[in-house]
Motif scaffolding. Structure first.
Motif, PDB file in Angstrom:
ATOM      1  N   ARG A   4     -73.642  87.629  85.721  1.00  0.00           N
ATOM      2  CA  ARG A   4     -72.936  86.486  85.136  1.00  0.00           C
ATOM      3  C   ARG A   4     -71.587  86.321  85.832  1.00  0.00           C
ATOM      4  O   ARG A   4     -70.791  87.241  85.866  1.00  0.00           O
ATOM      5  CB  ARG A   4     -72.735  86.741  83.655  1.00  0.00           C
ATOM      6  N   PRO A   5     -71.309  85.118  86.359  1.00  0.00           N
ATOM      7  CA  PRO A   5     -70.034  84.918  87.081  1.00  0.00           C
ATOM      8  C   PRO A   5     -68.849  84.938  86.120  1.00  0.00           C
ATOM      9  O   PRO A   5     -68.967  84.598  84.950  1.00  0.00           O
ATOM     10  CB  PRO A   5     -70.193  83.540  87.723  1.00  0.00           C
ATOM     11  N   ILE A   6     -67.706  85.325  86.659  1.00  0.00           N
ATOM     12  CA  ILE A   6     -66.472  85.334  85.892  1.00  0.00           C
ATOM     13  C   ILE A   6     -65.969  83.904  85.777  1.00  0.00           C
ATOM     14  O   ILE A   6     -65.732  83.239  86.783  1.00  0.00           O
ATOM     15  CB  ILE A   6     -65.410  86.205  86.586  1.00  0.00           C
ATOM     16  N   VAL A   7     -65.815  83.427  84.561  1.00  0.00           N
ATOM     17  CA  VAL A   7     -65.350  82.059  84.370  1.00  0.00           C
ATOM     18  C   VAL A   7     -64.089  81.990  83.518  1.00  0.00           C
ATOM     19  O   VAL A   7     -63.450  80.963  83.437  1.00  0.00           O
ATOM     20  CB  VAL A   7     -66.446  81.159  83.753  1.00  0.00           C
ATOM     21  N   GLY A   8     -63.731  83.057  82.842  1.00  0.00           N
ATOM     22  CA  GLY A   8     -62.500  83.071  82.069  1.00  0.00           C
ATOM     23  C   GLY A   8     -62.591  82.359  80.740  1.00  0.00           C
ATOM     24  O   GLY A   8     -61.597  81.883  80.223  1.00  0.00           O
ATOM     25  N   ALA A   9     -63.781  82.273  80.172  1.00  0.00           N
ATOM     26  CA  ALA A   9     -63.915  81.555  78.913  1.00  0.00           C
ATOM     27  C   ALA A   9     -64.962  82.201  78.029  1.00  0.00           C
ATOM     28  O   ALA A   9     -65.763  83.006  78.482  1.00  0.00           O
ATOM     29  CB  ALA A   9     -64.309  80.110  79.190  1.00  0.00           C
ATOM     30  N   LYS A  14     -67.175  78.793  68.485  1.00  0.00           N
ATOM     31  CA  LYS A  14     -65.761  78.995  68.155  1.00  0.00           C
ATOM     32  C   LYS A  14     -64.875  77.949  68.835  1.00  0.00           C
ATOM     33  O   LYS A  14     -64.013  77.342  68.193  1.00  0.00           O
ATOM     34  CB  LYS A  14     -65.319  80.396  68.564  1.00  0.00           C
ATOM     35  N   ASP A  15     -65.072  77.717  70.110  1.00  0.00           N
ATOM     36  CA  ASP A  15     -64.255  76.744  70.836  1.00  0.00           C
ATOM     37  C   ASP A  15     -64.543  75.321  70.386  1.00  0.00           C
ATOM     38  O   ASP A  15     -63.640  74.486  70.299  1.00  0.00           O
ATOM     39  CB  ASP A  15     -64.472  76.876  72.333  1.00  0.00           C
ATOM     40  N   TRP A  16     -65.804  75.040  70.085  1.00  0.00           N
ATOM     41  CA  TRP A  16     -66.178  73.713  69.608  1.00  0.00           C
ATOM     42  C   TRP A  16     -65.485  73.427  68.284  1.00  0.00           C
ATOM     43  O   TRP A  16     -64.903  72.355  68.085  1.00  0.00           O
ATOM     44  CB  TRP A  16     -67.696  73.628  69.463  1.00  0.00           C
ATOM     45  N   ILE A  17     -65.508  74.398  67.367  1.00  0.00           N
ATOM     46  CA  ILE A  17     -64.859  74.232  66.063  1.00  0.00           C
ATOM     47  C   ILE A  17     -63.346  74.124  66.235  1.00  0.00           C
ATOM     48  O   ILE A  17     -62.689  73.306  65.578  1.00  0.00           O
ATOM     49  CB  ILE A  17     -65.240  75.388  65.121  1.00  0.00           C
ATOM     50  N   ALA A  72     -56.161  70.582  74.703  1.00  0.00           N
ATOM     51  CA  ALA A  72     -56.194  70.319  76.146  1.00  0.00           C
ATOM     52  C   ALA A  72     -56.720  71.523  76.912  1.00  0.00           C
ATOM     53  O   ALA A  72     -57.490  71.372  77.875  1.00  0.00           O
ATOM     54  CB  ALA A  72     -54.809  69.939  76.642  1.00  0.00           C
ATOM     55  N   TRP A  73     -56.317  72.729  76.509  1.00  0.00           N
ATOM     56  CA  TRP A  73     -56.781  73.931  77.185  1.00  0.00           C
ATOM     57  C   TRP A  73     -58.304  74.023  77.151  1.00  0.00           C
ATOM     58  O   TRP A  73     -58.942  74.271  78.171  1.00  0.00           O
ATOM     59  CB  TRP A  73     -56.161  75.186  76.571  1.00  0.00           C
ATOM     60  N   ILE A  74     -58.884  73.796  75.979  1.00  0.00           N
ATOM     61  CA  ILE A  74     -60.341  73.891  75.858  1.00  0.00           C
ATOM     62  C   ILE A  74     -61.015  72.838  76.740  1.00  0.00           C
ATOM     63  O   ILE A  74     -61.971  73.134  77.470  1.00  0.00           O
ATOM     64  CB  ILE A  74     -60.779  73.749  74.389  1.00  0.00           C
ATOM     65  N   ASP A  78     -63.065  73.660  80.300  1.00  0.00           N
ATOM     66  CA  ASP A  78     -64.474  73.296  80.456  1.00  0.00           C
ATOM     67  C   ASP A  78     -64.707  72.462  81.711  1.00  0.00           C
ATOM     68  O   ASP A  78     -65.739  72.608  82.382  1.00  0.00           O
ATOM     69  CB  ASP A  78     -64.967  72.548  79.224  1.00  0.00           C
ATOM     70  N   ILE A  79     -63.752  71.597  82.044  1.00  0.00           N
ATOM     71  CA  ILE A  79     -63.875  70.815  83.282  1.00  0.00           C
ATOM     72  C   ILE A  79     -63.862  71.744  84.486  1.00  0.00           C
ATOM     73  O   ILE A  79     -64.693  71.617  85.394  1.00  0.00           O
ATOM     74  CB  ILE A  79     -62.746  69.772  83.381  1.00  0.00           C
ATOM     75  N   TRP A  80     -62.923  72.711  84.513  1.00  0.00           N
ATOM     76  CA  TRP A  80     -62.874  73.651  85.641  1.00  0.00           C
ATOM     77  C   TRP A  80     -64.168  74.446  85.719  1.00  0.00           C
ATOM     78  O   TRP A  80     -64.698  74.670  86.808  1.00  0.00           O
ATOM     79  CB  TRP A  80     -61.694  74.603  85.513  1.00  0.00           C
ATOM     80  N   MET A  81     -64.703  74.885  84.574  1.00  0.00           N
ATOM     81  CA  MET A  81     -65.932  75.685  84.590  1.00  0.00           C
ATOM     82  C   MET A  81     -67.128  74.868  85.074  1.00  0.00           C
ATOM     83  O   MET A  81     -68.006  75.397  85.757  1.00  0.00           O
ATOM     84  CB  MET A  81     -66.227  76.250  83.198  1.00  0.00           C
TER      85      MET A  81
END
Length: 115
Positions: A4-9, A14-17, A72-74, A78-81
């Motif tokens: 699994r690649p490192i994505v930092g997320a 949890k993030d959706w909520i 904004a962070w979330i 997600d865009i970067w990922m």
């Protein structure tokens, strides 16, 4: 073995909520802010400053800014990922985004408590 690649997320609910919760708070704050602003006797600096002189209003405003930054962070994470495939570039963009948002939070605190 799963590679699994490192994505930092963290994936999942949890993030959706969290993003929906911050959106609800931002909407409620916007309504309260609009009512308080329209209830001002005049649109002057002294009236505006008086609105933000209340400690509770400053705190609710700061929570609004924190909600905006976390929301904004979330979204940006997600865009970067989704669209940046090289792991090093993606993690660098995550760090730049994180540092900017933390800096903006500090700036918002400075502005709110300087009045």
């Amino acid at each position: 073995m799963v590679n699994r690649p490192i994505v930092g997320a963290h994936y999942g609910l949890k993030d959706w909520i969290a993003q929906r919760g911050t959106a609800v708070y931002m909407a409620l704050y916007t309504l309260i802010f609009a009512v308080c602003t329209l209830a001002l006797p005049e649109f002057s600096y002294s009236a505006w400053s008086g609105l933000f002189s209340n400690g509770l209003f400053k705190f609710l405003s700061f929570l609004f800014f924190l909600s905006v930054f976390y929301h904004a962070w979330i979204g940006v994470r997600d865009i970067w990922m989704d669209y940046v495939k090289p792991t090093g570039v993606r993690l660098a963009l995550h760090l730049v985004t994180l540092f900017l948002l933390v800096g903006y939070a500090g700036w918002a605190a400075q502005i709110l408590w300087r009045l």
